[in-house]
Each structure stands twice: as structure tokens, then as C-alpha cells.
Design a protein around this motif. Structure first.
Motif, PDB file in Angstrom:
ATOM      1  N   TRP A   7       2.399   1.483  -3.549  1.00 13.04           N
ATOM      2  CA  TRP A   7       1.438   1.963  -4.535  1.00 13.04           C
ATOM      3  C   TRP A   7       1.103   3.440  -4.308  1.00 13.04           C
ATOM      4  O   TRP A   7       0.932   4.198  -5.263  1.00 13.04           O
ATOM      5  CB  TRP A   7       0.152   1.129  -4.466  1.00 13.04           C
ATOM      6  CG  TRP A   7       0.241  -0.159  -5.212  1.00 13.04           C
ATOM      7  CD1 TRP A   7       0.425  -1.407  -4.676  1.00 13.04           C
ATOM      8  CD2 TRP A   7       0.168  -0.340  -6.621  1.00 13.04           C
ATOM      9  NE1 TRP A   7       0.477  -2.364  -5.665  1.00 13.04           N
ATOM     10  CE2 TRP A   7       0.308  -1.738  -6.871  1.00 13.04           C
ATOM     11  CE3 TRP A   7       0.011   0.501  -7.700  1.00 13.04           C
ATOM     12  CZ2 TRP A   7       0.290  -2.275  -8.151  1.00 13.04           C
ATOM     13  CZ3 TRP A   7      -0.022  -0.035  -8.980  1.00 13.04           C
ATOM     14  CH2 TRP A   7       0.122  -1.404  -9.204  1.00 13.04           C
ATOM     15  N   THR A   8       1.002   3.842  -3.043  1.00 11.73           N
ATOM     16  CA  THR A   8       0.697   5.247  -2.743  1.00 11.73           C
ATOM     17  C   THR A   8       1.816   6.160  -3.220  1.00 11.73           C
ATOM     18  O   THR A   8       1.563   7.236  -3.808  1.00 11.73           O
ATOM     19  CB  THR A   8       0.470   5.426  -1.234  1.00 11.73           C
ATOM     20  OG1 THR A   8      -0.583   4.556  -0.800  1.00 11.73           O
ATOM     21  CG2 THR A   8       0.106   6.868  -0.911  1.00 11.73           C
TER      22      THR A   8
ATOM     23  N   LEU B   2       0.830  -1.202   0.000  1.00 14.54           N
ATOM     24  CA  LEU B   2       0.000   0.000   0.000  1.00 14.54           C
ATOM     25  C   LEU B   2       0.865   1.252   0.000  1.00 14.54           C
ATOM     26  O   LEU B   2       0.597   2.222  -0.754  1.00 14.54           O
ATOM     27  CB  LEU B   2      -0.930  -0.005   1.217  1.00 14.54           C
ATOM     28  CG  LEU B   2      -1.891   1.181   1.342  1.00 14.54           C
ATOM     29  CD1 LEU B   2      -2.840   1.218   0.158  1.00 14.54           C
ATOM     30  CD2 LEU B   2      -2.664   1.109   2.660  1.00 14.54           C
TER      31      LEU B   2
ATOM     32  N   GLY C  65       1.231   8.812  -6.056  1.00 10.94           N
ATOM     33  CA  GLY C  65       1.462  10.226  -5.759  1.00 10.94           C
ATOM     34  C   GLY C  65       2.495  10.850  -6.667  1.00 10.94           C
ATOM     35  O   GLY C  65       2.307  11.967  -7.176  1.00 10.94           O
TER      36      GLY C  65
END
Length: 489
Positions: A219-220, A216, A224
Motif C-alpha cells: 500500500w505504501t 503495508l 507513494g
């Protein structure tokens, strides 16, 4: 229509129809995309591209991170197990098996809740793939096909892999959960030789949760960073697109303006050519009129005076001579008046030093002195200095307009109004005379009234317009002239 022309028509119309079909069959999404601005096209295209790149990057990064997380977890677990199993290495190296007391201690250790919940299964493998100890008692002393993790651990590496549920050691105890199998080498304390391999089954729920958090975060970070890159590029492209759009609109406006100016130039060129032709015709007719006036007026009078010379020569008395001289003198005076009248209509007084309102006042004053009538004047209030050609045109307009009003309306209600609207000169002359319904046409191609007809050609040659409006209570003559760059101040 001939066969040849009919064939040409068919050939010329078929591609158009097929092209129309092709245009109708073009994908709607492509048509919609083509109607968007450059910035929107870039945003859509870059979004798809960056989304694909971000997905691939995120997948590779998360897979690598997950792999590293499993390896790190295995290394930490192996280090922990080595601290517990370090005394067992020397025992296995000397006897090849575990003592009952050692087994009892291991049973007690892995039976504790904190160990059993996290590490539900534990095996201790000998180098020949024999199980020396296991929390599943049915496996102790049995020999199985060596797993890949065992082989790697015997070479001194820590290995971690998910359990193969089809392996015989798992089917024997009906294992149905894919635990993380961590193989840690058990070394001899004095030489560091690998004498056994400890296999521990770790519950993957905690590991999966940690891997999920790592994925997570990965992926963030990718999403971003991709969003920031896309927004930065979109801002640059949007600014460039706005500039291009503004320049496109300006170019279209300039093209439209250039086309409009070109059309105006073409119209003015045609009007100038027609006005030049009409002016030439007018000058020719004016010259003929002046010749006719001189021939019918002064020439006839002078000819009559010449005929009076014969009675003067034949006179026998003083009275007869005086009578003949008086007749000759009167005839010559009348001829001189005719010549002066013709010259006065052709000459323009000195108006080069006068401004617009003064030129109008000069023409009105001469008309009032000649006809004894009154003219109402509404001046522009401008001290504008115009080129001589414009002043002459204004003077002729007032002169001919007042002459027309005097001739047709008896000088009743004569009014001259002048106004400057920006760079446009608006000049009008009106009267309130003439019988109801009387036709007062200012153009007489077949007659001798050439004044206003010639004035119209003069005004149009300067790019202006001349209009005549006949009303029930009189008439109005209006001139509109665009001064443009002819203003001096």
C-alpha cells in the motif's frame, strides 16, 4: 397593452424564471467546483480518480501478495516437514502404519515448546483419508471425508488453506481457531510415490503479521507512486493553468482597452463631425463678416472717392482741384488702411521654421507692438518642432486670447503660460482686468465676435479642448491638446 403583446411578454418571461429556478437548484458542490481554477479542478478530479485506482490496485496487489506469502510460507513449512518425515515414507509404504517407536518420536517432537507453539496440531493421512497419526489421539485410525488440501497433496502438490471449522475432524476435537492447514505429500524414498500426506496446523499470528507488513509495504508503494504521479501531473497542469490564466487576464485587459479605444474613437469621430460642421458654419459666417467689413469699410470709402472725381472734373481753379485731390487721396489712404487691417487679421506670419516657444513669442511680440502693452510669458523650455497645423492653432490661440484681454481688460495683467506634460500641450492665457461681475462670454452667436468661437472649433477639430473661466479678478482661457503621434522631436 394588447393581448398579443401581453402574451409575448408572458412567453419571454417564463423561461427566464424557470432558468433562474434551474440555476438555484444546481448542486452547491458543482457551483463551487466550477469557480475553482483549472489546476485545482484537475487536482480534485485526479485525486479522486487516482485514489480509486490506487485503492483497487492496492487491494489486488495486497491480495496477490498475501496469497503468495501464504504459498511461500506453506512451501517453506512443507520443505521443513519433508526433511523430518522422509524416513516415514518408506515405513508407510512397507507396513501401511507407523511403528510404536516412530509414534513415540513424533509425540516427543511435537511436544517440544518451539514446535507446539508454532504447530499446535499435526495429522498424517493415508491415501484412503484415514488418519495414521495425530497429535489429537482421538483421531488416530478414524476415516473422514478427504479435505481439498488432502486431495491436492495426493496429486503431489503442496496445498495451503485455512481450516474449515465445520469439518468432522475439527468438530470432533472442538477446534475453534482458524489455523493455516498445510498439506505436504510424503513420498517413498526409492520411487518418489506419494504414500501419505502430512497435515500441519500452523499458528496464523506470525503469518498474519508478516502478511500485514507485506500489505503495508504494498500500500505504501502504491500510495507513494500515485502521489508522485499526481504531483507531477499537477505541476504540469498548474503551470499550464497559470499560463492560461495570465493569457485570459491579458485578453480581458486588451478587450477592455480595445473597447475603451473604440469608445474614444467614436467620441472623437462625433466631435470631429460636429467640429467640421461648426467649422463650415464658422467659415460661412466669417466669409459673410469679411464681405460685410469690405462692403462697409473699404468699399464705402472707395465709393466716396469715386464721388469726389466729379468735383475734381468740375473744379475751375487750381485750389479747388488740389482740395478735391487731397480729399480723394485721404479717402483712398483710409480705404487702404482698412484693407490692410482686414488682411492682417487673416494672414499668419511665417512660423513654419519656428519651434513652440518661438511661435508664442512671435504672437506676443506683434501684440505688444500693436497695443503698446506688456505680456508676461512663461515658456515651456521645449525646442519641440510641431506640425504647421498645430503651430497655427497655437498662434491663433495666443492672438485671439490677447485680443480678448485687450478688448475686455485693457491689457492688464496679461500672462501666457505654456507647459508640456508628456504628450499633452497645456497653454493658458489670463488677465486681471474687467469690472467685478462683468460678463465676458467668449461666444457671441448673434454678434460679430467670431475669433474665439472659431478658435474653439479649430482646437476641437484637432482633438483638443478649449475652456474659458471667469474669475473675480479677471479671466483665463485654457487650451489642452494631445499631441500624440504629431511630435517630430
Amino acid at each position: 397593452m394588447t393581448e398579443h403583446s401581453r402574451g409575448i411578454l408572458q412567453k419571454s418571461t417564463m423561461p427566464v424564471g424557470s432558468a433562474a429556478v434551474v440555476r438555484r437548484r444546481s448542486p452547491p458542490i458543482r457551483q463551487w467546483f466550477g469557480r475553482q481554477t483549472l489546476s485545482m479542478q484537475f487536482l480534485l478530479a485526479s485525486s479522486v480518480l487516482i485514489l480509486v485506482v490506487a485503492a483497487v490496485s492496492g487491494y489486488l496487489i495486497s491480495r496477490e501478495v498475501s496469497k503468495n506469502a501464504a504459498v511461500d510460507r506453506a512451501a517453506a513449512t512443507a520443505l521443513f516437514m519433508q526433511s523430518i518425515l522422509e524416513p516415514i515414507g518408506n515405513e508407510l509404504a512397507e507396513t501401511g502404519q507407523l511403528s510404536p517407536d516412530r509414534r513415540t518420536r513424533l509425540d516427543q517432537l511435537f511436544a517440544e515448546p518451539q514446535f507446539k507453539d508454532r504447530f499446535p496440531y499435526f495429522e498424517l493421512w493415508l491415501p484412503d483419508a484415514t488418519v495414521a497419526y495425530s497429535t489429537s489421539k482421538e483421531l488416530i485410525g478414524r476415516r473422514f471425508n478427504p479435505p481439498q488440501g488432502l486431495v491436492r497433496a495426493l496429486r503431489g502438490d503442496v496445498a495451503a488453506e485455512y481450516a474449515d471449522l465445520t469439518a468432522s475432524e475439527h468438530t470432533l476435537r472442538s477446534l475453534n481457531a482458524r489455523y493455516l492447514e498445510i498439506y505436504s505429500p510424503v513420498r517413498r524414498g526409492d520411487t518418489g510415490e506419494v504414500v501419505a500426506v502430512a497435515e500441519i496446523h500452523e499458528d496464523t499470528d506470525v503469518l498474519h503479521w508478516e502478511i500485514f507488513k507485506v500489505r503495508l509495504i504494498g500500500w505504501t508503494v502504491v500510495a507513494g507512486a500515485s502521489t508522485l504521479i499526481m504531483l507531477g501531473l499537477f505541476g504540469i497542469v498548474r503551470r499550464g493553468s497559470a499560463t492560461i490564466e495570465q493569457q485570459r487576464v491579458r485578453l480581458e485587459q486588451r478587450a477592455e482597452e480595445a473597447e475603451r479605444v473604440s469608445e474614444e474613437i467614436r467620441v472623437l469621430r462625433d466631435r470631429a463631425r460636429i467640429a467640421s460642421l461648426r467649422m463650415t458654419d464658422f467659415n460661412e459666417r466669417l466669409t459673410r463678416g469679411i464681405g460685410a467689413d469690405l462692403h462697409d469699410g473699404p468699399a464705402q470709402l472707395i465709393g466716396f472717392a469715386v464721388l469726389q472725381l466729379e468735383p475734381l472734373r468740375q473744379a475751375r481753379s487750381k485750389a479747388e482741384r488740389e482740395e478735391a485731390v487731397q480729399a480723394i487721396g485721404g479717402t483712398l489712404d483710409e480705404a487702404l488702411k482698412e484693407i490692410r487691417l482686414i488682411a492682417r487679421s487673416l494672414l499668419v506670419p511665417d512660423i513654419e521654421s519656428l519651434d513652440l516657444d518661438q511661435v508664442i513669442a512671435r504672437a506676443v511680440k506683434l501684440h505688444e507692438a500693436r497695443t503698446g502693452t506688456q505680456v508676461e510669458v512663461e515658456a515651456s523650455g521645449s525646442k519641440m518642432n510641431l506640425p504647421p497645423v498645430i503651430k497655427t492653432c497655437v498662434y491663433r490661440f495666443v492672438q485671439e486670447g490677447l485680443n480678448n484681454a485687450q478688448r475686455h481688460a485693457g491689457g492688464k495683467g496679461q500672462a501666457v503660460r505654456c507647459r508640456i506634460d508628456g504628450s499633452t500641450l497645456l497653454l493658458s492665457l489670463s488677465d486681471r482686468g474687467g469690472a467685478m461681475g462683468e460678463n465676458r462670454s467668449v461666444e457671441r452667436p448673434g454678434g460679430g465676435g467670431l475669433g474665439i468661437h472659431g478658435l474653439k472649433q479649430r482646437v476641437e477639430s484637432l482633438g483638443g479642448t478649449l475652456k474659458f473661466n471667469q474669475r473675480q479678478d479677471g479671466a483665463e482661457l485654457k487650451m489642452t491638446l494631445d499631441l500624440g503621434g504629431m511630435l517630430d522631436g
